[in-house]
Motif scaffolding. Structure first.
Motif, PDB file in Angstrom:
ATOM      1  N   GLU A 163       0.829  -1.203   0.000  1.00 27.43           N
ATOM      2  CA  GLU A 163       0.000   0.000   0.000  1.00 27.43           C
ATOM      3  C   GLU A 163       0.866   1.257   0.000  1.00 27.43           C
ATOM      4  O   GLU A 163       0.528   2.259  -0.635  1.00 27.43           O
ATOM      5  CB  GLU A 163      -0.955   0.024   1.195  1.00 27.43           C
ATOM      6  CG  GLU A 163      -2.053   1.054   0.978  1.00 27.43           C
ATOM      7  CD  GLU A 163      -2.756   1.476   2.251  1.00 27.43           C
ATOM      8  OE1 GLU A 163      -2.582   0.823   3.296  1.00 27.43           O
ATOM      9  OE2 GLU A 163      -3.471   2.480   2.196  1.00 27.43           O
ATOM     10  N   GLY A 164       1.985   1.170   0.723  1.00 24.33           N
ATOM     11  CA  GLY A 164       2.921   2.286   0.711  1.00 24.33           C
ATOM     12  C   GLY A 164       3.406   2.544  -0.705  1.00 24.33           C
ATOM     13  O   GLY A 164       3.526   3.692  -1.141  1.00 24.33           O
ATOM     14  N   LEU A 165       3.653   1.469  -1.445  1.00 16.63           N
ATOM     15  CA  LEU A 165       4.105   1.594  -2.825  1.00 16.63           C
ATOM     16  C   LEU A 165       3.014   2.209  -3.702  1.00 16.63           C
ATOM     17  O   LEU A 165       3.274   3.089  -4.516  1.00 16.63           O
ATOM     18  CB  LEU A 165       4.527   0.213  -3.346  1.00 16.63           C
ATOM     19  CG  LEU A 165       4.998   0.123  -4.802  1.00 16.63           C
ATOM     20  CD1 LEU A 165       6.128   1.101  -5.082  1.00 16.63           C
ATOM     21  CD2 LEU A 165       5.462  -1.303  -5.110  1.00 16.63           C
TER      22      LEU A 165
ATOM     23  N   MET B  47       0.802   4.243  -2.901  1.00 17.13           N
ATOM     24  CA  MET B  47       0.657   5.669  -2.647  1.00 17.13           C
ATOM     25  C   MET B  47       1.718   6.461  -3.406  1.00 17.13           C
ATOM     26  O   MET B  47       1.507   7.614  -3.772  1.00 17.13           O
ATOM     27  CB  MET B  47       0.788   5.906  -1.141  1.00 17.13           C
ATOM     28  CG  MET B  47       0.073   7.141  -0.667  1.00 17.13           C
ATOM     29  SD  MET B  47      -0.037   7.125   1.121  1.00 17.13           S
ATOM     30  CE  MET B  47      -0.056   8.888   1.400  1.00 17.13           C
ATOM     31  N   GLY B  48       2.854   5.812  -3.645  1.00 19.25           N
ATOM     32  CA  GLY B  48       3.930   6.475  -4.368  1.00 19.25           C
ATOM     33  C   GLY B  48       3.722   6.478  -5.874  1.00 19.25           C
ATOM     34  O   GLY B  48       4.395   7.203  -6.591  1.00 19.25           O
TER      35      GLY B  48
ATOM     36  N   LYS C  24       0.707   7.032  -7.539  1.00 19.80           N
ATOM     37  CA  LYS C  24      -0.737   7.288  -7.572  1.00 19.80           C
ATOM     38  C   LYS C  24      -1.270   7.597  -8.966  1.00 19.80           C
ATOM     39  O   LYS C  24      -2.482   7.629  -9.166  1.00 19.80           O
ATOM     40  CB  LYS C  24      -1.134   8.364  -6.559  1.00 19.80           C
ATOM     41  CG  LYS C  24      -0.414   9.676  -6.680  1.00 19.80           C
ATOM     42  CD  LYS C  24      -0.899  10.599  -5.565  1.00 19.80           C
ATOM     43  CE  LYS C  24      -0.322  11.979  -5.703  1.00 19.80           C
ATOM     44  NZ  LYS C  24       1.154  12.018  -5.691  1.00 19.80           N
TER      45      LYS C  24
ATOM     46  N   SER D  94       9.806   4.387  -7.403  1.00 17.57           N
ATOM     47  CA  SER D  94       9.166   4.328  -6.087  1.00 17.57           C
ATOM     48  C   SER D  94       9.742   3.209  -5.226  1.00 17.57           C
ATOM     49  O   SER D  94       9.939   3.383  -4.022  1.00 17.57           O
ATOM     50  CB  SER D  94       7.668   4.097  -6.255  1.00 17.57           C
ATOM     51  OG  SER D  94       6.951   5.190  -5.786  1.00 17.57           O
TER      52      SER D  94
ATOM     53  N   LEU E  77      11.443   3.802  -1.644  1.00 14.96           N
ATOM     54  CA  LEU E  77      10.909   3.192  -0.418  1.00 14.96           C
ATOM     55  C   LEU E  77      11.885   2.189   0.194  1.00 14.96           C
ATOM     56  O   LEU E  77      11.931   2.022   1.410  1.00 14.96           O
ATOM     57  CB  LEU E  77       9.553   2.543  -0.703  1.00 14.96           C
ATOM     58  CG  LEU E  77       8.441   3.568  -0.983  1.00 14.96           C
ATOM     59  CD1 LEU E  77       7.201   2.892  -1.538  1.00 14.96           C
ATOM     60  CD2 LEU E  77       8.105   4.357   0.272  1.00 14.96           C
TER      61      LEU E  77
ATOM     62  N   TYR F 199       4.381  11.736   3.691  1.00 13.38           N
ATOM     63  CA  TYR F 199       4.728  10.574   2.868  1.00 13.38           C
ATOM     64  C   TYR F 199       5.636  10.997   1.721  1.00 13.38           C
ATOM     65  O   TYR F 199       6.641  10.348   1.436  1.00 13.38           O
ATOM     66  CB  TYR F 199       3.461   9.905   2.306  1.00 13.38           C
ATOM     67  CG  TYR F 199       3.778   8.815   1.306  1.00 13.38           C
ATOM     68  CD1 TYR F 199       4.101   7.526   1.737  1.00 13.38           C
ATOM     69  CD2 TYR F 199       3.798   9.084  -0.063  1.00 13.38           C
ATOM     70  CE1 TYR F 199       4.423   6.543   0.826  1.00 13.38           C
ATOM     71  CE2 TYR F 199       4.120   8.107  -0.972  1.00 13.38           C
ATOM     72  CZ  TYR F 199       4.432   6.831  -0.535  1.00 13.38           C
ATOM     73  OH  TYR F 199       4.770   5.848  -1.437  1.00 13.38           O
TER      74      TYR F 199
ATOM     75  N   GLY G  80       6.165   0.010   5.510  1.00 11.51           N
ATOM     76  CA  GLY G  80       4.742   0.029   5.810  1.00 11.51           C
ATOM     77  C   GLY G  80       3.985   0.901   4.841  1.00 11.51           C
ATOM     78  O   GLY G  80       4.539   1.397   3.857  1.00 11.51           O
ATOM     79  N   CYS G  81       2.725   1.089   5.162  1.00  8.03           N
ATOM     80  CA  CYS G  81       1.866   1.877   4.285  1.00  8.03           C
ATOM     81  C   CYS G  81       2.167   3.366   4.466  1.00  8.03           C
ATOM     82  O   CYS G  81       2.973   3.755   5.315  1.00  8.03           O
ATOM     83  CB  CYS G  81       0.406   1.579   4.604  1.00  8.03           C
ATOM     84  SG  CYS G  81      -0.051   1.989   6.286  1.00  8.03           S
ATOM     85  N   GLY G  82       1.515   4.185   3.696  1.00  4.85           N
ATOM     86  CA  GLY G  82       1.733   5.623   3.757  1.00  4.85           C
ATOM     87  C   GLY G  82       1.494   6.187   5.140  1.00  4.85           C
ATOM     88  O   GLY G  82       2.222   7.072   5.594  1.00  4.85           O
TER      89      GLY G  82
END
Lengths: 432, 134
Positions: free
Chosen positions: A339-341, A343-344, A346, A404, A408, B11, B62-64
């Motif tokens: 999910e972090g990825l 968001m990067g 988008k 990304s 990350l 972020y 982890g997530c944003g």
């Protein structure tokens, strides 16, 4: 993505953008955001919409009205659509029942057949990687007293045929195994499964929502007795699907929806003529273009996969590469949470097997079933490409994902540990 | 899910990403979460002679929301005494970033990371004091 296939309408003016240090001029720049989630749903093909339109307005009749022109016109359209659906799976048109979608088709196939046979047989076989609507229908049958065997899958996502053979008993009424998995795109050995089921006198149902129009299917050659079909996965409209129900030898089932007795009594309710027409047209187009489209998508898919493999360490493919539909790539980018990825990146519409993207906060049960470790399941991305994906889209996506992932990883404590040679498994993590 | 401007900013422009020398006696390291759960935070503090946190760094898997929570945590602990930093509550982090309910655990993890880093620093100091007394 350019759904209408035209970028010359003068409205799509792009600012020059720097990608990977290269200035991309307006013509090479894909339209953003880029849709890479074709296993979730597909846009309606404009040709499909064109075919549907008259049936909303001037040709609005009830296809079940037997006594006037409006009814006959609608009925004719519905029956043409039925032939188009039957054609793409090698079936007879009388064997196709329209439903609201693959979820209803799967419910009807499983509960319908099980209920009809409940006095003779009480055992159902399926797999752990099925779509939730199959698994949940099976859970429902269990509550009613049926026994269900959930076959495991191998590391490549495919079932072991020997385990299937061993699971069948004289109480088994139906085997339900999906044709193509929605997360990892792997193709189950349908012909072999069908042969086993036919030999043992057990019905074979397959959820083919992700398979129809993407791989050749033949219900007779594959001994398939019931097949679920979805409209919106094949560039048709949402809200329509079909269930193939074999007539020779005849498969009988209890209806879930009762009423006017439409669809040979198996599914009552007035048919949605425009949606039926849309599904039929979608099937006709897919049948005609399947081979060339498969070739094009395989090229694009491999182009993406090869770039990732060459330019990023520790990228893992989930599911078999060869037994896979062309439009699916499911990759784990180790040490970067999905999910972090997302968001990067988008500008890219993708899916992830990460817990954070699911309502249950559990990582993908499909990936877990392959034996993918939880930490890697959290790092997965599903890249689904399709009819309107261009080479520019794919190249843009690759650059952004790589950028990304690198960013990350540079801020991932797990990546740092891996670089220092620390075994992440040796650490006592506090599960929370 | 629509994220707040604050969260997106943390972020996209994370503050204080990096690592401090974990063997340094003035550095405390907190490592919390678990890879299998999808989030791991490493938060480090460097304590000055005046007892205030003079530097802080983080790395997060982890997530944003997890990344933003830890970024914010490093920003907030800087310049604080250990006692003050210990008072930072997850609810304040969640509020500042407008975390949606399903992401509250990210802010809890950030609070845990601060506490773990402080504890690690104090443990190191005790060992050092013990050695000095010998």
């Amino acid at each position: 993505m350019s759904v209408n296939g035209s970028s010359t309408n003068g409205q799509q003016v792009h600012e020059p953008v720097q990608v990977n240090g290269l200035r991309q001029d307006g013509q090479n720049q894909p339209q953003l955001p880029i849709y890479l989630d074709y296993q979730a749903t597909t846009p309606c093909d404009p040709r499909v919409v064109q075919a549907m339109l008259p049936y909303f307005t001037e040709k609005f009749g009830n296809p079940h009205s037997r006594n006037h022109h409006f009814g006959w016109e609608a009925e004719e359209a519905v029956e043409k659509a039925r032939r188009q659906v039957a054609s793409i799976i090698g079936a007879d048109e009388k064997e196709v029942i329209f439903t609201s979608g693959a979820t209803e088709s799967n419910n009807l196939a499983l509960k319908g057949v099980a209920h009809f046979q409940k006095d003779r047989k009480n055992h159902v076989i399926t797999t752990v990687t099925e779509h939730k609507c199959v698994l949940d229908s099976c859970r429902h049958l269990e509550m009613e007293g049926f026994k269900v065997t959930y076959l495991p899958v191998q590391q490549n996502g495919l079932i072991d045929l020997e385990q299937l053979k061993a699971a069948i008993t004289d109480k088994t009424v139906i085997v339900s195994i999906m044709a193509v998995n929605n997360e990892i795109g792997v193709i189950q050995p349908l012909a072999e499964i069908g042969k086993i089921c036919r030999e043992r006198g057990v019905y074979f149902h397959t959820d083919a929502a992700q398979a129809v129009g993407k791989i050749p299917l033949d219900v007779n050659a594959m001994n398939i007795d019931l097949m679920s079909i979805s409209g919106h996965k094949i560039y048709g409209p949402k809200g329509i699907g079909a269930l193939y129900v074999r007539r020779k030898p005849r498969v009988r089932l209890d209806a879930l929806i009762h009423g006017g007795g439409q669809e040979r009594g198996m599914r009552s309710g007035t048919l949605a003529t425009p949606l039926c027409v849309g599904l039929g047209e979608a099937c006709a187009i897919a049948e005609k273009e399947m081979a060339s489209e498969a070739e094009r998508l395989t090229y694009l898919r491999d182009r993406m996969y090869n770039q990732f493999k060459e330019r990023l360490p520790e990228v893992f493919l989930n599911g078999d590469l060869d037994q896979r539909i062309p439009g699916n790539l499911n990759l784990s980018f180790a040490y970067v949470e999905g999910e972090g990825l997302m968001m990067g990146i988008k500008d890219l519409a993708v899916s992830s097997g990460s817990a954070c993207t699911s309502a249950s906060l559990e990582p993908s049960y499909v990936l877990r079933a392959l034996g993918v470790e939880e930490e890697l399941a959290h790092t997965s991305l599903r890249l689904g490409i399709g009819r309107f994906t261009t080479e520019q889209d794919v190249d843009y996506a690759v650059e952004h994902i790589i950028e990304s992932v690198n960013k990350l990883r540079s801020m991932s404590p797990l990546w740092e540990m891996a670089q220092e040679g620390i075994d992440i498994k040796s650490i006592q993590w506090a599960e929370h | 899910m629509a994220y707040s401007q604050q969260l997106i900013d943390h972020y996209e422009n994370p503050r204080n990403v990096g690592s401090l020398e974990k063997t340094d006696g003035t550095v405390g390291t907190g490592l919390v979460g678990a890879p299998a759960c999808g989030d791991v935070m490493k938060l480090q503090i460097k304590v000055g002679v005046d007892g205030r946190i003079e530097d802080a760094k983080f790395k997060t898997f982890g997530c944003g929301s997890a990344i933003a929570s830890s970024s914010l945590a490093t920003e907030w602990v800087k310049g604080k005494t250990l006692d003050e930093a210990e008072q930072i509550k997850n609810t304040e982090i969640a509020q500042h970033l407008s975390l949606p309910p399903v992401k509250i655990h990210c802010s809890i993890l950030a609070e845990d990371a601060i506490k773990a880093a402080i504890k690690d620093y104090r443990d190191k100091q005790q060992v050092a004091d013990g050695k000095a007394a010998e």
